[in-house]
Structures are given as structure tokens and as C-alpha cells.
Design a protein around this motif. Sequence first.
Motif, short mmCIF file in Angstrom:
data_model
loop_
_atom_site.label_atom_id
_atom_site.label_comp_id
_atom_site.label_asym_id
_atom_site.label_seq_id
_atom_site.Cartn_x
_atom_site.Cartn_y
_atom_site.Cartn_z
N ASP A 51 21.97 27.09 40.72
CA ASP A 51 23.35 26.71 41.44
C ASP A 51 23.63 25.26 40.64
OD1 ASP A 51 23.46 28.42 43.02
OD2 ASP A 51 22.55 27.37 44.76
N ASN A 55 27.03 25.03 38.16
CA ASN A 55 28.07 23.92 38.54
C ASN A 55 28.16 23.17 37.38
OD1 ASN A 55 28.40 24.76 41.12
ND2 ASN A 55 26.64 23.50 41.99
N LYS A 189 37.08 25.17 35.86
CA LYS A 189 36.04 25.10 37.10
C LYS A 189 36.84 25.92 38.27
CE LYS A 189 32.45 22.36 39.04
NZ LYS A 189 31.84 21.05 39.05
#
Length: 228
Positions: A51, A55, A189
Motif C-alpha cells: 500500500d 501511494n 494520483k
Amino acid sequence: MSWEDDWRRVRAIAKKDLTTELRAKAGFNGVASLAVTILILLGLALGPDADALRNAAVGAVWLATLFSGVLAFNRSFQVELESGALEPLLLYPGPRWTIFAGKLLANLTFVGLMVMIVMVAGVVLFGITIPARWPAILAVVALGVAGLVVLGTFYASMASRSRAREVLLPLLLFPMLVPVLLAATTASKALLGADLMHEAGAWTRLLIGYDLVFLIATFIAFEHVIEA
């Protein structure tokens, strides 16, 4: 001189720069290797957390693009400076903006190819799943690269006659690139995720406006900067 003559001069300068890089090979290979190395080091620093890697992927890709891009911009005027060809180039009949346009076209090709390698490496190293909206992400990346190259080429011309140009260029360039990197990173993003706040569109419009303003401003200012 006609627009056809100007366009022929732009293509000649871009072709000369790209041919020089193609023959040398060490330049592109070195810049692309640096970008991938930065991605690997950032991935190792983040550890095995999947994760955390996902990110940080967008920021890592743009960071690698930024630092390796500075090396590419520093090389823009290096050939002319080392061979003493800059002054004859400035004396050549025709508008000076064609020199900037030729350098810009060559740098767009050079950095664009490098970014494609960086993106593929980022997808593999950071475990990114390619979303359905990948064309929109590519458009944001293209706008971000355009802003990076326009400002990088312009400030490389400004720093080219300084003995400390390798140090001067990042000092001039990095503060001006903050809006480009912020907008490109945030929009990328958001598009990689669900974009629940619908912020990708606003950041993309900001990126378009910033690119247009500085594209026009750098073309106008180049003639004064290169003669200073």
C-alpha cells in the motif's frame, strides 16, 4: 523569411540535437539509468509494504523525472558551448525564437522517451494496476512533461553561459516547477484512484493554464536572455 523557412530551421536544430544524442548514446542511457535508479532506491526506502508503494508511486515517478530531466536540460546547450558554435548560431539569419523552438522540440522528444521508460519501471516496481482512465493519466503526464521541458529549456539557456550552470539551473528551475509538479502529481494520483473529490479536472486546467502562460512568456523572453 517565411514560416516555411522558420519551420525548416526549427526542424534542423531539433534534428541536430537528436542526432548528436543518438550517436553519443551515453547521454540518454545515463539519464534513463539515473531515473530508474532513483525509482529503485525510493522503492527500497519504502520497504515491502504494497500500500505504501502504491501511494508513493506517482510522487516517485515525478521525482525521478525531475532529477533526470535536469541532466537532460544541462546538455541542451552543451554541444554549442563546447564547440564554440553558439555565437555563429545566433548570427545565422532568421528569428532567434526558432533556436528555442528547435531545442524545445528536441528536449520534448528526449524527455518524453525517458518518461515512458520511467512510467513502465514505476508500474513494475511499485505494483501499480493500470486503471481504465489511463488515457486521461497519459494526458496529464504529457501536460506535466510539457511544463517541465518548457521551463527547463528556457532556464538552461539562461544558465548556459555561467561557469556554475550545473548548480545554477536547479536553483532557478525547481521553484518555478512547484506548481507544475503539484498539479501533475495531484491530478495523476486522483485519476489512479476513484477521484471522489473530482479534483483531477481542476488540477488539469491549472496545468494547461500554467503551460500556456509560460510557453508564450519563454518564447518572448528567449531572445533577450540568450543575448545577455
